[in-house]
Design a protein around this motif. Structure first.
Motif, PDB file in Angstrom:
ATOM      1  N   ALA A 299       0.830  -1.212   0.000  1.00 40.22           N
ATOM      2  CA  ALA A 299       0.000   0.000   0.000  1.00 40.22           C
ATOM      3  C   ALA A 299       0.861   1.256   0.000  1.00 40.22           C
ATOM      4  O   ALA A 299       0.589   2.221  -0.738  1.00 40.22           O
TER       5      ALA A 299
ATOM      6  N   ASN B  67      -7.363   2.331  -3.585  1.00 44.62           N
ATOM      7  CA  ASN B  67      -6.542   3.540  -3.667  1.00 44.62           C
ATOM      8  C   ASN B  67      -6.760   4.304  -4.966  1.00 44.62           C
ATOM      9  O   ASN B  67      -5.916   5.116  -5.367  1.00 44.62           O
TER      10      ASN B  67
ATOM     11  N   ASN C  16       0.990   4.043  -3.079  1.00 48.20           N
ATOM     12  CA  ASN C  16       0.698   5.457  -2.847  1.00 48.20           C
ATOM     13  C   ASN C  16       1.891   6.366  -3.108  1.00 48.20           C
ATOM     14  O   ASN C  16       1.705   7.538  -3.451  1.00 48.20           O
TER      15      ASN C  16
END
Length: 392
Positions: free
Chosen positions: A103, A133, A107
């Motif tokens: 994650a 996301n 990002n």
């Protein structure tokens, strides 16, 4: 020190907050199920880990803890000793979970609207992280063969060329099928990724659980291309059954990728481990090999018992032998059931909680994922329950 473990010992996990045992009703709608789903094992951890944690917990102060050099050295030594993987200290950082690490990588290196490629049927958080996301998921489905599965490299290049994904999430070894990708396949993936400017994030959390003498092949070790485009993640968590301690690591060889990302991780305090994580990791990697050898032998025995049972009693189900991990991909298409009927068979008739294959992508419809990381007695009773449910 004796690090043997009784893998036949039944350990009740109910009431311990374990997702696997205490969240059955939330996920399956009922509680009277044998939990063979979440990918942790029902075995006691190596006693050296328990003893080291107890000794530290006896100290009455649990303050901020420095990370000892010996922690990093234990990881580097383990990767060299077990996988002939040469990792430098500066290439390595901590993260509190592989999924969380992916994650962070998504990002940092991509933006909302960017495309990320996954190879279905595959570990469902890859899709969840991508879509959750606000990225776009591109699939490169694995190709079924007479022997099992292989990558469709022609389709992979087509997707790289036509869809222009910024990132590919690689499962190495693969979950749920249990494939340890060979070096030549990984080299081709790396070459294509370099050609089309794709970052490859390699989830190698099951790499220490290779079976039947097969070696783990780290993605970053297969070629210069792989070291240029790759980011690898791993952990002692699956291997030593300590996922609740949240100890994982990230390796990046390419300084241009590594330096700004590691700085971002550090400034946000995403790479600061707790003392329980460092202690457990160091003890596992330095003193856990005998335990792991015994575990591997036991898991192989469980897999073979499931294969034999399916061949003799469940001709409509084929157990695909994994090359790594304690997860067995069950091909249930021979039962000629709809996927909803298949889930009903396992949950409501056999009273077993497995991960249904559909959660790993549409290519998993008609399959179930079985966690054999439990006692042989529990496993075979569960197989008997399934056989009886099919007789009704």
């Amino acid at each position: 020190m004796n690090c043997a473990c009784d893998f036949d010992r039944e350990i009740c996990r109910k009431g311990t907050g374990a997702i696997k045992a205490d969240c059955l009703k939330d996920f399956f709608g009922c509680e009277d199920l044998v939990p063979l789903w979440v990918a942790d094992m029902d075995f006691a951890v190596a006693p050296e880990i328990t003893e080291a944690l107890i000794e530290r917990i006896k100290h009455p102060v649990y303050g901020y803890a420095a990370v000892p050099d010996s922690y990093w050295e234990s990881i580097i030594s383990w990767l060299k000793r077990r996988h002939n993987w040469n990792v430098k200290r500066e290439e390595l950082t901590y993260v509190n979970g592989v999924v969380r690490g992916i994650a962070f990588i998504i990002n940092y290196f991509t933006n909302p609207g960017d495309k990320i490629l996954i190879q279905t049927p595959v570990y469902h958080p890859f899709r969840n992280l991508t879509v959750g996301n606000k990225r776009i998921c591109v699939t490169n489905p694995l190709r079924e063969t007479a022997e099992g599965y292989e990558m469709d490299l022609e389709d992979l290049e087509r997707k790289f060329a036509e869809e222009s994904p910024k990132m590919m999430i690689l499962c190495n070894p693969h979950n749920p099928i249990g494939i340890q990708w060979d070096a030549e396949t990984l080299r081709k993936v790396a070459a294509l990724a370099k050609k089309y400017g794709v970052i490859v994030v390699s989830d190698e959390i099951h790499g220490d659980l290779v079976l039947y003498g097969k070696p783990h092949i780290p993605f970053l070790e297969v070629s210069d291309d792989a070291r240029e485009v790759g980011i690898a993640l791993g952990a002692p968590s699956k291997t030593f059954n300590i996922p609740g301690l949240a100890s994982s690591w990230i390796v990046i060889s390419n300084e241009d990728l590594r330096k700004p990302f590691f700085e971002w991780m550090a400034v946000n305090e995403f790479s600061d481990p707790t003392f329980v994580a460092t202690i457990a990791t160091e003890v596992a990697y330095n003193n856990g090999e005998r335990w792991l050898k015994e575990l591997t032998n036991y898991i192989e025995g469980n897999i073979e018992a499931v294969e034999k049972f399916c061949e003799e009693r469940l001709p409509g189900i084929r157990a695909i032998r994994p090359q790594a991990s304690f997860l067995v991909w069950l091909d249930c298409r021979g039962l000629s059931l709809t996927h909803e009927e298949l889930i009903d068979l396992f949950v409501n008739k056999a009273h077993l909680a497995l991960n249904d294959g559909g959660m790993f992508g549409e290519e998993g419809v008609g399959f179930m994922r079985l966690n054999v990381g439990t006692t042989r007695e529990c496993l075979m009773k569960s197989m008997e329950s399934l056989a009886k449910a099919l007789e009704v």
